[in-house]
Design a protein around this motif. Structure first.
Motif: not given
Ligand code: MG
Ligand code: ADP
Length: 217
Positions: A118-120, A122-127, A184-186
């Motif tokens: 899920l962490n991977f 979510k990071n992909a989606i957020e990127a 690097t995210k707010e």
């Molecule tokens: Mg993350």
């Protein structure tokens, strides 16, 4: 050692924080001026924020023992795609699944591995920027590489890949992303990849990151 220190420190912060919040709530109930009740609301809100951060740190540093059961990695990944269907749809992300249907089950802790992937995801989606992009998930049986178990016998290995066409990670940041609290995210906490790396190592697995700035990860 770091985990023990973090957990000790976290407790030392949580208790006085509870006291501060309780006192502020008491004052807020009795306060008649709007200016001071505004300040008190800030105190209450900010203590909540620190409390959330400390809770995350605690759950990160708590020693856990794995409860291993046979898992189907494809099903696990699909359940996470369903969980993230909202943000995936909102960002107009195209998801491409290339799963090996004959994947044998792996021994893993279901809760931990769900959190890891899920962490991977979510990071992909957020990127991926709002204009849209692509996430590619693959699973396969690794045929050219075997992990040596402690018992000395080689065991088969399964690989999962999560590729995104997002913003990518600079060469410099690539050395830092697994460090706790690097973000690097707010509104990020920087604990996702640190947790994932540790959980994967506890499972006897390995993790590899490849990324190119502006191209994807
Ligand atoms: Mg993350
Ligand atoms: P968080 O997501 O809370 O920032 P993580 O540990 O999950 O914490 O990630 C740490 C940092 O690594 C992120 O802030 C981001 O800079 C970088 N990162 C992780 N995954 C990706 C990705 N797929 N694409 C771009 N950057 C990423």
């Amino acid at each position: 050692m770091m985990g023990t220190i973090a957990a000790g420190l976290a407790h030392e912060i949580k208790n006085p924080l509870g006291g501060i919040k309780g006192a502020a709530q008491l004052l807020a109930r009795e306060s008649s001026s709007s200016e001071s009740s505004e300040c008190l609301q800030i105190i209450i809100k900010e203590t909540d924020r620190v409390d959330r951060l400390v809770s995350r740190l605690l759950s990160f540093s708590r020693p856990r023992s794995l409860s291993l059961t046979p898992l189907n990695l494809n099903e696990l990944l699909d359940s996470l795609l369903l969980l993230q269907a909202g943000p995936i749809g909102e960002k107009k992300i195209r998801v491409i699944r290339k799963f090996d249907p004959s994947l044998p089950p792996v021994l893993g802790d279901a809760d931990e591995l769900k959190q890891v992937f899920l962490n991977f995801l979510k990071n992909a989606i957020e990127a991926i920027p709002n204009g849209g992009g692509e996430i590619r998930l693959t699973s396969r049986l690794v045929t050219d590489f075997k992990i040596k178990e402690a018992s000395g016998k080689a065991s088969r290995m399964i690989a999962a890949e999560i590729l995104d066409s997002g913003v990518g990670i600079s060469k410099e940041d690539q050395t830092k992303v697994f460090t706790p609290f690097f973000t690097t995210k707010e509104s990020g906490y920087g604990l996702g990849l640190a947790f994932a790396q540790r959980a994967i190592h506890e499972h006897g697995g390995s993790i590899r990151l490849t990324s190119e700035k502006s191209h994807g990860t």
